[in-house]
Write a protein that holds these residues in place. Sequence first.
Motif, PDB file in Angstrom:
ATOM      1  N   ASP A  30       0.720  -1.272  -0.360  1.00 14.78           N
ATOM      2  CA  ASP A  30       0.175  -0.200   0.031  1.00 14.78           C
ATOM      3  C   ASP A  30       0.968   0.858   0.407  1.00 14.78           C
ATOM      4  OD1 ASP A  30      -1.392   2.077   0.460  1.00 14.78           O
ATOM      5  OD2 ASP A  30      -2.752   1.265   2.370  1.00 14.78           O
ATOM      6  N   ALA A  31       1.293   1.884  -1.343  1.00 19.15           N
ATOM      7  CA  ALA A  31       1.836   2.784  -1.266  1.00 19.15           C
ATOM      8  C   ALA A  31       1.499   4.455  -0.402  1.00 19.15           C
ATOM      9  CB  ALA A  31       2.001   3.478  -3.261  1.00 19.15           C
ATOM     10  N   HIS A  32       0.224   3.988  -0.119  1.00 16.18           N
ATOM     11  CA  HIS A  32      -0.356   5.530   0.923  1.00 16.18           C
ATOM     12  C   HIS A  32       0.321   5.658   2.451  1.00 16.18           C
ATOM     13  CE1 HIS A  32      -3.953   4.791  -1.169  1.00 16.18           C
ATOM     14  NE2 HIS A  32      -3.404   5.970  -1.863  1.00 16.18           N
ATOM     15  N   LEU A  69      15.862   9.852  -0.995  1.00 19.19           N
ATOM     16  CA  LEU A  69      15.602   9.623  -2.235  1.00 19.19           C
ATOM     17  C   LEU A  69      17.016   9.257  -2.759  1.00 19.19           C
ATOM     18  CD1 LEU A  69      12.769  11.103  -4.349  1.00 19.19           C
ATOM     19  CD2 LEU A  69      12.925   8.953  -2.227  1.00 19.19           C
ATOM     20  N   THR A  70      18.006  10.009  -2.701  1.00 22.11           N
ATOM     21  CA  THR A  70      19.652   9.695  -3.126  1.00 22.11           C
ATOM     22  C   THR A  70      20.485   8.599  -2.888  1.00 22.11           C
ATOM     23  OG1 THR A  70      20.220  11.281  -1.353  1.00 22.11           O
ATOM     24  CG2 THR A  70      19.614  11.915  -3.775  1.00 22.11           C
ATOM     25  N   GLN A  71      18.944   7.956  -1.766  1.00 20.88           N
ATOM     26  CA  GLN A  71      20.246   6.613  -0.676  1.00 20.88           C
ATOM     27  C   GLN A  71      19.728   5.643  -1.739  1.00 20.88           C
ATOM     28  OE1 GLN A  71      19.324   6.962   3.081  1.00 20.88           O
ATOM     29  NE2 GLN A  71      20.339   5.663   3.752  1.00 20.88           N
ATOM     30  N   PHE A  72      18.604   5.533  -1.964  1.00 21.67           N
ATOM     31  CA  PHE A  72      17.692   4.698  -2.261  1.00 21.67           C
ATOM     32  C   PHE A  72      17.677   4.096  -3.911  1.00 21.67           C
ATOM     33  CE2 PHE A  72      16.180   6.142   1.352  1.00 21.67           C
ATOM     34  CZ  PHE A  72      15.972   4.734   2.187  1.00 21.67           C
ATOM     35  N   LEU A  73      17.493   5.126  -4.937  1.00 23.39           N
ATOM     36  CA  LEU A  73      17.165   5.285  -5.513  1.00 23.39           C
ATOM     37  C   LEU A  73      18.406   5.884  -6.804  1.00 23.39           C
ATOM     38  CD1 LEU A  73      13.750   7.761  -6.312  1.00 23.39           C
ATOM     39  CD2 LEU A  73      14.053   5.130  -6.347  1.00 23.39           C
ATOM     40  N   ALA A 122       1.182  10.144  -7.470  1.00 30.19           N
ATOM     41  CA  ALA A 122       2.167   9.353  -8.811  1.00 30.19           C
ATOM     42  C   ALA A 122       4.000   9.073  -8.053  1.00 30.19           C
ATOM     43  CB  ALA A 122       2.489  10.150 -10.167  1.00 30.19           C
ATOM     44  N   LYS A 123       4.122  10.024  -7.531  1.00 29.28           N
ATOM     45  CA  LYS A 123       5.198   9.713  -6.573  1.00 29.28           C
ATOM     46  C   LYS A 123       5.961   9.026  -5.733  1.00 29.28           C
ATOM     47  CE  LYS A 123       6.618  14.898  -7.278  1.00 29.28           C
ATOM     48  NZ  LYS A 123       7.871  14.541  -7.728  1.00 29.28           N
ATOM     49  N   VAL A 162       8.075   5.705  -6.107  1.00 28.71           N
ATOM     50  CA  VAL A 162       8.679   5.188  -5.169  1.00 28.71           C
ATOM     51  C   VAL A 162       8.611   3.638  -4.048  1.00 28.71           C
ATOM     52  CG1 VAL A 162       9.976   5.940  -2.476  1.00 28.71           C
ATOM     53  CG2 VAL A 162       9.504   7.343  -4.885  1.00 28.71           C
ATOM     54  N   ALA A 163       7.197   3.702  -4.505  1.00 28.98           N
ATOM     55  CA  ALA A 163       7.291   2.466  -4.033  1.00 28.98           C
ATOM     56  C   ALA A 163       7.402   1.011  -4.751  1.00 28.98           C
ATOM     57  CB  ALA A 163       5.732   1.828  -3.193  1.00 28.98           C
ATOM     58  N   THR A 164       7.180   1.009  -5.870  1.00 31.49           N
ATOM     59  CA  THR A 164       7.294   0.142  -7.123  1.00 31.49           C
ATOM     60  C   THR A 164       9.293  -0.149  -7.294  1.00 31.49           C
ATOM     61  OG1 THR A 164       7.400   1.704  -8.525  1.00 31.49           O
ATOM     62  CG2 THR A 164       5.279   0.323  -8.333  1.00 31.49           C
TER      63      THR A 164
END
Length: 252
Positions: free
Chosen positions: A27-29, A38-42, A58-59, A63-65
């Motif tokens: 659940d992305a919520h 985000l630079t740590q994970f993406l 959408a963000k 990020v969740a996917t």
Amino acid sequence: MSSAYFDNQLLQTPLAENNNHTILLFDAHQLQVDELTLTQFLSPFELSVIARRKTPQAKKEYVATRLLLKYLVKSVFPSSSDIALSNISSEFNQQTSKLELNINNNLVCSCCVSHSHGLVGVALNINNSLFGFDIEKISLKRPFEKLAKHFYDAAEVALITKQPCTAAKAATFFRLWTLKEALAKATSRPIAQLLSPNVFCELGNSQLSATSTVLTNDANEQFDISIVAKKSTDWRCSFISFKALSSQLAFK
């Protein structure tokens, strides 16, 4: 002949150690994107993509996917345990029409993602076989009969309209939709090519099988999910909690 596609045989099982042939759901919520580094994970490519996402939902879904894909990589490929998450990148290959995962710029495998109204799902396609899945929220508010008459095959429209109530008609419409979307992903065809043909005939011609189910989230919303593959019964779906995801990937 079509009745088998409405049996809801896709199994929902607890999360296991071996997540090959698992569609991982989340659940992305639950994500607060603004609170994540985000630079740590993406990867740099993924950061460029999310910069173009306009809405908070959408963000969150993007990020969740990507976090789910990296969770699967870590669980399925032991050699990746020490690799930084930012060195695992998901990029769409225009030539193959497949989403691909790269580790340190080396192709690992193709993968598949889907999302609808905050429910997201991902799966690895390690053998790069014909495989696709789709998730759609079952909405009684959408003009699904009108849409079906405009886009669907006449036999599919008849299947929808003969249902005894609005809820059953909606469930039938969205099952047909997820089957078409999953088949499009499995065969790398545009969904526009599969809206009007009879999906049951298309599945038979492709020699692919489909397995589906209906999921209900904590808000009592229903989602239809379908898998198309050579042997769709090999697959299952599993929810992952925010706690388990954040613990494995070391974020809060």
